[in-house]
Design an enzyme around this catalytic site. Structure first.
Site, PDB file in Angstrom:
ATOM      1  N   ASP A   3       0.928  -1.009   0.293  1.00  0.00           N
ATOM      2  CA  ASP A   3      -0.306  -0.366   0.326  1.00  0.00           C
ATOM      3  C   ASP A   3       0.843   1.535   0.105  1.00  0.00           C
ATOM      4  O   ASP A   3       1.098   1.253   0.560  1.00  0.00           O
ATOM      5  CB  ASP A   3      -1.044  -0.147   1.271  1.00  0.00           C
ATOM      6  CG  ASP A   3      -2.011  -1.324   1.033  1.00  0.00           C
ATOM      7  OD1 ASP A   3      -1.982  -2.098  -0.016  1.00  0.00           O
ATOM      8  OD2 ASP A   3      -3.045  -0.518   1.518  1.00  0.00           O
ATOM      9  N   LYS A  62      -6.700   3.409  -3.334  1.00  0.00           N
ATOM     10  CA  LYS A  62      -7.671   3.833  -1.724  1.00  0.00           C
ATOM     11  C   LYS A  62      -7.082   5.143  -1.367  1.00  0.00           C
ATOM     12  O   LYS A  62      -6.946   6.212  -1.178  1.00  0.00           O
ATOM     13  CB  LYS A  62      -5.975   2.799  -0.813  1.00  0.00           C
ATOM     14  CG  LYS A  62      -5.921   3.085   0.689  1.00  0.00           C
ATOM     15  CD  LYS A  62      -4.573   2.239   0.812  1.00  0.00           C
ATOM     16  CE  LYS A  62      -5.162   1.778   2.894  1.00  0.00           C
ATOM     17  NZ  LYS A  62      -3.818   1.024   3.621  1.00  0.00           N
ATOM     18  N   LYS A 112     -10.531   0.869  -2.546  1.00  0.00           N
ATOM     19  CA  LYS A 112      -9.983  -0.135  -1.000  1.00  0.00           C
ATOM     20  C   LYS A 112      -9.839   1.482  -0.143  1.00  0.00           C
ATOM     21  O   LYS A 112      -9.959   2.302  -0.198  1.00  0.00           O
ATOM     22  CB  LYS A 112      -8.656  -0.155  -0.371  1.00  0.00           C
ATOM     23  CG  LYS A 112      -8.783  -0.533   0.830  1.00  0.00           C
ATOM     24  CD  LYS A 112      -7.249  -1.055   0.826  1.00  0.00           C
ATOM     25  CE  LYS A 112      -6.999  -1.008   2.807  1.00  0.00           C
ATOM     26  NZ  LYS A 112      -5.721  -1.413   2.887  1.00  0.00           N
TER      27      LYS A 112
END
Length: 251
Positions: free
Chosen positions: A101, A175, A209
């Site tokens: 990430d 995300k 996400k």
């Protein structure tokens, strides 16, 4: 919605030890408590700091668990540059991370350094996908205007479509938040329906996400119903417990 909520959860423990007030031993115990919890509850993934990836992966393998290990890259500000990101990725992959990430250089993007940001996305995706890893780009929505959220989401999407195979699309997520960005006047700094909608509307064919401040089953189910494929949360235990209690109440 008849889903197994745990299969969407990236159960998260990222708070730096210097902010937690814990000893190293206490901090490590929290990580292993999360790993045991993840195995019991069958979470999709545990999202932990880089220094714990190797131990966590070894522990899960020794227990024959399918729980994935994720970690953060250039966290939490994303301004370290391409070389820093690549060095961190190489180490994380070496240690067994499944998901990486990244914090995108959102401040650089806001300054108009578009080619620099595009190159980071391209090169980091290439390294991760070469090793069959899942990539997630944290755009830090609380630091962006609506227009910037759309533009940055589209930038990531266009890089993937231009340079990578269609088979890779499902391995790249966008995300919402680190959860550590400091907003003025204590405004929301993570996922909320408005920003997640903007991301979903502009990310396809990439996945989204939702992360930052998601604490309840209702919130998680809401985002999943809208099309979110992963939920990042430090409240995974409470969310799964709520679903278990809801199912019990039916029977």
């Amino acid at each position: 919605m008849n889903i197994k909520i745990e299969s969407f959860l990236d159960a998260t423990y990222l708070k730096p030890i210097e902010l937690s007030g814990l000893s190293v031993k206490e901090d490590e115990r929290n990580v292993f408590d999360l790993l045991n919890e993840a195995m019991t509850k069958k979470y999709k993934l545990v999202m932990i700091r880089p220094e714990y990836v190797e131990k966590a992966k070894s522990f899960l393998i020794s227990n024959r668990s399918n729980v994935l290990v994720g970690t953060v890259i250039d966290f939490p500000k994303g301004s370290g540059g391409l070389e820093t990101k690549l060095i961190e990725v190489e180490k994380a992959i070496e240690n067994g991370a499944d998901d990486l990430d990244f914090v995108i250089d959102y401040e650089g993007f806001k300054r108009g350094e578009i080619e620099k940001v595009q190159n980071e996305v391209k090169e980091c995706n290439a390294l991760c996908l070469k090793h069959h890893k899942t990539v997630k780009w944290i755009i830090e929505t609380a630091a962006l205007t609506d227009k910037e959220i759309i533009q940055l989401t589209v930038l990531i999407k266009n890089i993937v479509i231009r340079f990578f195979d269609e088979a890779d699309y499902s391995k790249v997520f966008i995300k919402s938040s680190t959860g550590f960005f400091k907003t003025k006047n204590n405004l929301l700094n993570g996922a909320n329906p408005h920003v997640i909608t903007l991301m979903l509307e502009n990310a396809t064919p990439l996945f989204v996400k939702a992360s930052g401040g998601i604490k309840t089953l209702e919130e998680a189910l809401f985002y999943i119903s809208k099309g979110v494929k992963r939920i990042g949360t430090s409240s995974a235990k409470e969310i799964v417990k709520s679903q278990e209690e809801s199912i019990k109440s039916i029977y």
